[in-house]
Design a protein around this motif. Structure first.
Motif, mmCIF file in Angstrom:
data_model
loop_
_atom_site.group_PDB
_atom_site.id
_atom_site.type_symbol
_atom_site.label_atom_id
_atom_site.label_comp_id
_atom_site.label_asym_id
_atom_site.label_seq_id
_atom_site.Cartn_x
_atom_site.Cartn_y
_atom_site.Cartn_z
ATOM 1 N N ALA A 156 0.783 -1.226 -0.020
ATOM 2 C CA ALA A 156 0.020 0.098 -0.046
ATOM 3 C C ALA A 156 0.839 1.227 -0.126
ATOM 4 O O ALA A 156 2.021 1.182 0.384
ATOM 5 C CB ALA A 156 -1.006 0.048 1.082
ATOM 6 N N ALA A 157 0.447 2.319 -0.572
ATOM 7 C CA ALA A 157 1.180 3.743 -0.456
ATOM 8 C C ALA A 157 1.423 4.148 0.761
ATOM 9 O O ALA A 157 0.603 4.056 1.683
ATOM 10 C CB ALA A 157 0.297 4.545 -1.514
ATOM 11 N N THR A 158 2.622 4.665 1.071
ATOM 12 C CA THR A 158 2.894 5.093 2.229
ATOM 13 C C THR A 158 3.468 6.355 1.996
ATOM 14 O O THR A 158 4.303 6.329 1.033
ATOM 15 C CB THR A 158 3.938 4.126 3.137
ATOM 16 N N THR A 159 3.451 7.452 3.156
ATOM 17 C CA THR A 159 4.267 8.651 2.956
ATOM 18 C C THR A 159 5.308 8.765 3.887
ATOM 19 O O THR A 159 6.384 9.740 3.951
ATOM 20 C CB THR A 159 3.161 9.636 2.991
ATOM 21 N N ASN A 160 5.798 7.640 4.821
ATOM 22 C CA ASN A 160 6.889 7.910 5.595
ATOM 23 C C ASN A 160 8.055 7.240 5.116
ATOM 24 O O ASN A 160 8.086 6.576 3.818
ATOM 25 C CB ASN A 160 6.405 6.969 7.002
ATOM 26 N N SER A 161 9.291 7.957 5.690
ATOM 27 C CA SER A 161 10.731 7.444 5.214
ATOM 28 C C SER A 161 10.689 6.134 5.841
ATOM 29 O O SER A 161 10.751 6.089 7.073
ATOM 30 C CB SER A 161 11.601 8.580 5.625
ATOM 31 N N HIS A 217 12.462 -8.674 -21.185
ATOM 32 C CA HIS A 217 12.380 -9.323 -19.416
ATOM 33 C C HIS A 217 10.854 -8.819 -19.406
ATOM 34 O O HIS A 217 10.227 -8.030 -19.551
ATOM 35 C CB HIS A 217 13.036 -8.658 -18.642
ATOM 36 N N ARG A 218 10.253 -9.933 -18.573
ATOM 37 C CA ARG A 218 8.706 -9.881 -18.166
ATOM 38 C C ARG A 218 8.908 -9.395 -16.668
ATOM 39 O O ARG A 218 9.154 -10.108 -15.792
ATOM 40 C CB ARG A 218 8.144 -11.077 -18.299
ATOM 41 N N SER A 219 8.562 -8.009 -16.575
ATOM 42 C CA SER A 219 8.461 -7.670 -15.093
ATOM 43 C C SER A 219 7.150 -7.602 -14.729
ATOM 44 O O SER A 219 6.297 -7.041 -15.552
ATOM 45 C CB SER A 219 8.980 -6.172 -15.018
ATOM 46 N N SER A 220 6.643 -7.859 -13.316
ATOM 47 C CA SER A 220 5.452 -7.435 -12.854
ATOM 48 C C SER A 220 5.164 -6.356 -12.113
ATOM 49 O O SER A 220 3.918 -5.806 -12.208
ATOM 50 C CB SER A 220 5.262 -8.643 -11.880
ATOM 51 N N TYR A 221 6.004 -5.671 -11.754
ATOM 52 C CA TYR A 221 5.998 -4.404 -10.903
ATOM 53 C C TYR A 221 7.150 -3.507 -11.234
ATOM 54 O O TYR A 221 8.275 -3.861 -11.525
ATOM 55 C CB TYR A 221 5.845 -4.988 -9.446
ATOM 56 N N SER A 222 6.640 -2.126 -11.000
ATOM 57 C CA SER A 222 7.837 -1.046 -10.607
ATOM 58 C C SER A 222 7.666 -0.463 -9.256
ATOM 59 O O SER A 222 6.708 -0.902 -8.717
ATOM 60 C CB SER A 222 7.823 -0.242 -11.936
ATOM 61 N N PHE A 223 8.628 0.485 -8.915
ATOM 62 C CA PHE A 223 8.483 1.206 -7.712
ATOM 63 C C PHE A 223 7.932 2.456 -8.169
ATOM 64 O O PHE A 223 8.415 3.178 -9.110
ATOM 65 C CB PHE A 223 9.875 1.159 -7.145
ATOM 66 N N LYS A 224 7.058 2.819 -7.462
ATOM 67 C CA LYS A 224 6.317 4.092 -7.982
ATOM 68 C C LYS A 224 6.594 5.468 -6.860
ATOM 69 O O LYS A 224 6.471 5.009 -5.771
ATOM 70 C CB LYS A 224 4.915 4.024 -8.189
ATOM 71 N N VAL A 225 7.144 6.480 -7.362
ATOM 72 C CA VAL A 225 7.104 7.452 -6.192
ATOM 73 C C VAL A 225 6.288 8.759 -6.779
ATOM 74 O O VAL A 225 6.347 9.177 -8.085
ATOM 75 C CB VAL A 225 8.699 7.938 -6.325
ATOM 76 N N ASP A 226 5.276 9.207 -6.086
ATOM 77 C CA ASP A 226 4.391 10.144 -6.458
ATOM 78 C C ASP A 226 4.220 11.161 -5.597
ATOM 79 O O ASP A 226 3.869 11.054 -4.324
ATOM 80 C CB ASP A 226 2.875 9.335 -6.421
ATOM 81 N N CYS A 227 4.883 12.456 -6.030
ATOM 82 C CA CYS A 227 4.776 13.694 -5.208
ATOM 83 C C CYS A 227 3.411 14.095 -5.538
ATOM 84 O O CYS A 227 2.729 14.682 -6.341
ATOM 85 C CB CYS A 227 5.907 14.761 -5.785
ATOM 86 N N ILE A 286 10.789 16.342 1.879
ATOM 87 C CA ILE A 286 10.499 17.519 1.426
ATOM 88 C C ILE A 286 8.886 16.889 0.618
ATOM 89 O O ILE A 286 8.740 15.924 0.049
ATOM 90 C CB ILE A 286 11.278 17.937 -0.074
ATOM 91 N N GLY A 287 7.993 17.799 0.991
ATOM 92 C CA GLY A 287 6.765 17.725 0.285
ATOM 93 C C GLY A 287 6.083 16.547 0.959
ATOM 94 O O GLY A 287 6.561 15.866 2.155
ATOM 95 N N THR A 288 5.016 16.089 0.123
ATOM 96 C CA THR A 288 4.171 14.879 0.658
ATOM 97 C C THR A 288 4.450 13.854 -0.525
ATOM 98 O O THR A 288 4.005 14.128 -1.777
ATOM 99 C CB THR A 288 2.722 15.145 0.918
#
Length: 190
Positions: A23-28, A60-70, A41-43
């Motif tokens: 699940a998306a988290t905002t904490n470091s 290559h068949r990837s299932s996932y990526s790492f998303k960073v959303d400001c 910085i920011g949220t």
């Protein structure tokens, strides 16, 4: 680059292992396997995404990526940073210490232009910052960076229990963490 060790030293580059949930988290904190998201910085939301390069693009068949959303901006002070980083164990890093190596990855960004990725020792006393360019917004692009050999033994650790080399994608950073790209430098730069 000269036909040396061709192993991939990143564990779970497909982002399948999320010990604390996807699940998306905002904490470091630690996110996927050995990846850490830091947001001074920011949220910012860190999450796993199914948006990946196609097999035709990457072979290559990837299932996932790492998303960073400001989701909210903030001001960049000298000692703040927004980054995603990964630690290679000391025993794995020992195989490439004092050797040139190639770092390759896929990126999809809505911000075109120059971005940076940094490589640091665990003591934060040696760093190499490389620039790469995102050419097209919202498009998967493969980037390949040739990193020259590091000449110093200072601050590098080489056991399985040690952090050998950090790789950090800097999304924003204050002046404390900025340096000229393209050569190894004394200090902790992103």
């Amino acid at each position: 680059p000269a036909g040396g060790d061709s192993r991939n030293f990143l564990i779970d580059g497909d982002f399948t292992q999320w010990p604390d949930g996807t699940a998306a988290t905002t904490n470091s904190s630690w996110k996927s396997a050995l990846w850490y998201g830091r947001a001074d910085i920011g949220t910012v939301e860190f999450s796993r995404s199914t948006d990946v390069p196609t097999v035709a693009q990457s072979n290559h068949r990837s299932s996932y990526s790492f998303k960073v959303d400001c989701t909210a901006t903030g001001s960049v002070a000298s000692g703040t940073k927004l980054k995603l980083y990964y630690w290679i164990t000391g025993s794995d890093y020992a195989h490439i210490h004092k050797q040139a190596f190639v770092f390759s990855f896929w990126v999809k960004s809505y911000q075109t232009g120059i971005h940076t990725v940094g490589f640091q020792n665990s003591g934060g006393t040696r760093s190499y910052v490389a620039e790469y360019t995102v050419s097209s917004s919202a498009t998967w692009e493969r980037k390949t960076i040739a990193v020259p050999a590091e000449s110093s033994d200072s601050g590098w650790l080489f056991t399985e229990a040690d952090k050998g080399m950090g790789i950090s994608f800097s999304l924003a950073s204050g002046s404390t963490y900025n340096t000229t790209a393209g050569s190894w430098a004394a200090g902790n730069y992103n």
